[in-house]
Motif scaffolding. Structure first.
Motif, PDB file in Angstrom:
ATOM      1  N   GLY A  19     102.084  37.248   3.975  1.00  0.00           N
ATOM      2  CA  GLY A  19     101.055  36.589   3.195  1.00  0.00           C
ATOM      3  C   GLY A  19     100.632  37.348   1.947  1.00  0.00           C
ATOM      4  N   LEU A  20     101.233  38.499   1.714  1.00  0.00           N
ATOM      5  CA  LEU A  20     100.949  39.263   0.503  1.00  0.00           C
ATOM      6  C   LEU A  20     101.670  38.618  -0.670  1.00  0.00           C
ATOM      7  CD1 LEU A  20     101.602  42.783   2.066  1.00  0.00           C
ATOM      8  CD2 LEU A  20      99.358  41.762   1.606  1.00  0.00           C
ATOM      9  N   ARG A  21     101.307  38.963  -1.847  1.00  0.00           N
ATOM     10  CA  ARG A  21     101.990  38.450  -3.041  1.00  0.00           C
ATOM     11  C   ARG A  21     103.183  39.333  -3.386  1.00  0.00           C
ATOM     12  NH1 ARG A  21      99.475  34.456  -5.717  1.00  0.00           N
ATOM     13  NH2 ARG A  21      97.404  33.896  -4.986  1.00  0.00           N
ATOM     14  N   ILE A  22     103.963  39.644  -2.370  1.00  0.00           N
ATOM     15  CA  ILE A  22     105.179  40.434  -2.540  1.00  0.00           C
ATOM     16  C   ILE A  22     106.339  39.603  -2.014  1.00  0.00           C
ATOM     17  CG2 ILE A  22     106.389  42.564  -1.968  1.00  0.00           C
ATOM     18  CD1 ILE A  22     103.616  43.844  -1.460  1.00  0.00           C
ATOM     19  N   PRO A  23     107.112  38.993  -2.934  1.00  0.00           N
ATOM     20  CA  PRO A  23     108.237  38.168  -2.495  1.00  0.00           C
ATOM     21  C   PRO A  23     109.319  38.988  -1.801  1.00  0.00           C
ATOM     22  CG  PRO A  23     107.670  37.688  -4.781  1.00  0.00           C
ATOM     23  CD  PRO A  23     106.920  38.927  -4.385  1.00  0.00           C
ATOM     24  N   VAL A  24     109.963  38.361  -0.842  1.00  0.00           N
ATOM     25  CA  VAL A  24     111.098  38.971  -0.157  1.00  0.00           C
ATOM     26  C   VAL A  24     112.144  39.404  -1.180  1.00  0.00           C
ATOM     27  CG1 VAL A  24     113.036  38.468   1.396  1.00  0.00           C
ATOM     28  CG2 VAL A  24     110.715  37.729   2.001  1.00  0.00           C
ATOM     29  N   ALA A  25     112.389  38.572  -2.182  1.00  0.00           N
ATOM     30  CA  ALA A  25     113.399  38.878  -3.201  1.00  0.00           C
ATOM     31  C   ALA A  25     113.083  40.173  -3.935  1.00  0.00           C
ATOM     32  CB  ALA A  25     113.527  37.725  -4.190  1.00  0.00           C
ATOM     33  N   THR A  26     111.826  40.463  -4.164  1.00  0.00           N
ATOM     34  CA  THR A  26     111.443  41.707  -4.827  1.00  0.00           C
ATOM     35  C   THR A  26     111.869  42.907  -3.991  1.00  0.00           C
ATOM     36  OG1 THR A  26     109.573  40.659  -5.939  1.00  0.00           O
ATOM     37  CG2 THR A  26     109.483  43.061  -5.692  1.00  0.00           C
ATOM     38  N   VAL A  27     111.606  42.847  -2.703  1.00  0.00           N
ATOM     39  CA  VAL A  27     111.964  43.946  -1.806  1.00  0.00           C
ATOM     40  C   VAL A  27     113.478  44.110  -1.744  1.00  0.00           C
ATOM     41  CG1 VAL A  27     111.831  44.770   0.578  1.00  0.00           C
ATOM     42  CG2 VAL A  27     109.841  43.659  -0.478  1.00  0.00           C
ATOM     43  N   ASP A  51     108.527  45.663   7.372  1.00  0.00           N
ATOM     44  CA  ASP A  51     108.561  44.582   6.378  1.00  0.00           C
ATOM     45  C   ASP A  51     109.866  44.623   5.590  1.00  0.00           C
ATOM     46  OD1 ASP A  51     105.929  43.751   7.037  1.00  0.00           O
ATOM     47  OD2 ASP A  51     105.097  45.256   5.672  1.00  0.00           O
ATOM     48  N   VAL A  52     110.298  45.812   5.220  1.00  0.00           N
ATOM     49  CA  VAL A  52     111.551  45.971   4.477  1.00  0.00           C
ATOM     50  C   VAL A  52     112.711  45.496   5.344  1.00  0.00           C
ATOM     51  CG1 VAL A  52     113.103  47.599   3.328  1.00  0.00           C
ATOM     52  CG2 VAL A  52     110.617  47.857   3.079  1.00  0.00           C
ATOM     53  N   ALA A  53     112.707  45.881   6.603  1.00  0.00           N
ATOM     54  CA  ALA A  53     113.768  45.455   7.517  1.00  0.00           C
ATOM     55  C   ALA A  53     113.770  43.931   7.667  1.00  0.00           C
ATOM     56  CB  ALA A  53     113.594  46.117   8.878  1.00  0.00           C
ATOM     57  N   ALA A  54     112.601  43.331   7.762  1.00  0.00           N
ATOM     58  CA  ALA A  54     112.514  41.869   7.887  1.00  0.00           C
ATOM     59  C   ALA A  54     113.048  41.179   6.633  1.00  0.00           C
ATOM     60  CB  ALA A  54     111.069  41.444   8.159  1.00  0.00           C
ATOM     61  N   ALA A  55     112.748  41.735   5.460  1.00  0.00           N
ATOM     62  CA  ALA A  55     113.244  41.155   4.211  1.00  0.00           C
ATOM     63  C   ALA A  55     114.767  41.208   4.155  1.00  0.00           C
ATOM     64  CB  ALA A  55     112.644  41.890   3.011  1.00  0.00           C
ATOM     65  N   LEU A  56     115.336  42.328   4.553  1.00  0.00           N
ATOM     66  CA  LEU A  56     116.795  42.462   4.544  1.00  0.00           C
ATOM     67  C   LEU A  56     117.440  41.554   5.586  1.00  0.00           C
ATOM     68  CD1 LEU A  56     117.077  46.315   4.091  1.00  0.00           C
ATOM     69  CD2 LEU A  56     117.547  44.541   2.386  1.00  0.00           C
ATOM     70  N   ARG A  57     116.820  41.433   6.752  1.00  0.00           N
ATOM     71  CA  ARG A  57     117.330  40.543   7.788  1.00  0.00           C
ATOM     72  C   ARG A  57     117.315  39.096   7.286  1.00  0.00           C
ATOM     73  NH1 ARG A  57     113.780  41.704  11.307  1.00  0.00           N
ATOM     74  NH2 ARG A  57     114.581  43.794  11.617  1.00  0.00           N
ATOM     75  N   ALA A  60     120.107  38.582   4.761  1.00  0.00           N
ATOM     76  CA  ALA A  60     121.405  38.499   5.442  1.00  0.00           C
ATOM     77  C   ALA A  60     121.573  37.156   6.137  1.00  0.00           C
ATOM     78  CB  ALA A  60     121.536  39.636   6.449  1.00  0.00           C
ATOM     79  N   ASP A  61     120.537  36.693   6.806  1.00  0.00           N
ATOM     80  CA  ASP A  61     120.604  35.389   7.475  1.00  0.00           C
ATOM     81  C   ASP A  61     120.779  34.256   6.476  1.00  0.00           C
ATOM     82  OD1 ASP A  61     120.310  36.618   9.923  1.00  0.00           O
ATOM     83  OD2 ASP A  61     118.192  36.057  10.165  1.00  0.00           O
ATOM     84  N   THR A  62     120.120  34.371   5.338  1.00  0.00           N
ATOM     85  CA  THR A  62     120.200  33.323   4.322  1.00  0.00           C
ATOM     86  C   THR A  62     121.612  33.184   3.772  1.00  0.00           C
ATOM     87  OG1 THR A  62     117.886  33.634   3.726  1.00  0.00           O
ATOM     88  CG2 THR A  62     119.280  32.546   2.115  1.00  0.00           C
ATOM     89  N   VAL A  63     122.257  34.287   3.443  1.00  0.00           N
ATOM     90  CA  VAL A  63     123.605  34.190   2.879  1.00  0.00           C
ATOM     91  C   VAL A  63     124.649  33.868   3.942  1.00  0.00           C
ATOM     92  CG1 VAL A  63     123.132  35.621   0.862  1.00  0.00           C
ATOM     93  CG2 VAL A  63     124.066  36.677   2.916  1.00  0.00           C
ATOM     94  N   SER A  64     124.366  34.189   5.192  1.00  0.00           N
ATOM     95  CA  SER A  64     125.348  33.873   6.243  1.00  0.00           C
ATOM     96  C   SER A  64     125.363  32.382   6.553  1.00  0.00           C
ATOM     97  CB  SER A  64     125.068  34.674   7.513  1.00  0.00           C
ATOM     98  OG  SER A  64     123.886  34.218   8.137  1.00  0.00           O
ATOM     99  N   ASP A  65     124.320  31.673   6.155  1.00  0.00           N
ATOM    100  CA  ASP A  65     124.242  30.237   6.399  1.00  0.00           C
ATOM    101  C   ASP A  65     124.773  29.406   5.240  1.00  0.00           C
ATOM    102  OD1 ASP A  65     123.127  30.679   8.839  1.00  0.00           O
ATOM    103  OD2 ASP A  65     121.059  30.423   8.173  1.00  0.00           O
TER     104      ASP A  65
END
Length: 74
Positions: A19-27, A51-57, A60-65
């Motif tokens: 819920g922070l204003r930090i997009p996954v893409a930024t991380v 949080d960093v691990a969740a962003a990377l996960r 990875a899930d997004t591109v695998s789909d």
């Protein structure tokens, strides 16, 4: 993935961290640019290593789909 949120009234509906204003893409981009997870957390103090691990996960899930067209290798 309970660390990631989407709010259509925040950051244009981009997936963000807790819920922070930090997009996954930024991380993900910070990691791609060579920063370590510890450096990302130091740069963006509300973040935690989980949080960093969740962003990377998520990335990875997004591109695998998806089928992504790349140049064939030699």
């Amino acid at each position: 993935m309970n660390r990631l949120t989407v709010n259509h009234h925040q950051m244009g509906g981009l997936p963000c961290i807790r819920g922070l204003r930090i997009p996954v893409a930024t991380v993900v981009n910070m990691i791609a640019d060579g920063m370590t997870p510890d450096e990302v957390v130091a740069e963006l103090p509300p973040l935690e290593l989980e949080d960093v691990a969740a962003a990377l996960r998520f990335a990875a899930d997004t591109v695998s789909d998806r089928e992504i067209l790349l140049q064939p290798s030699a």
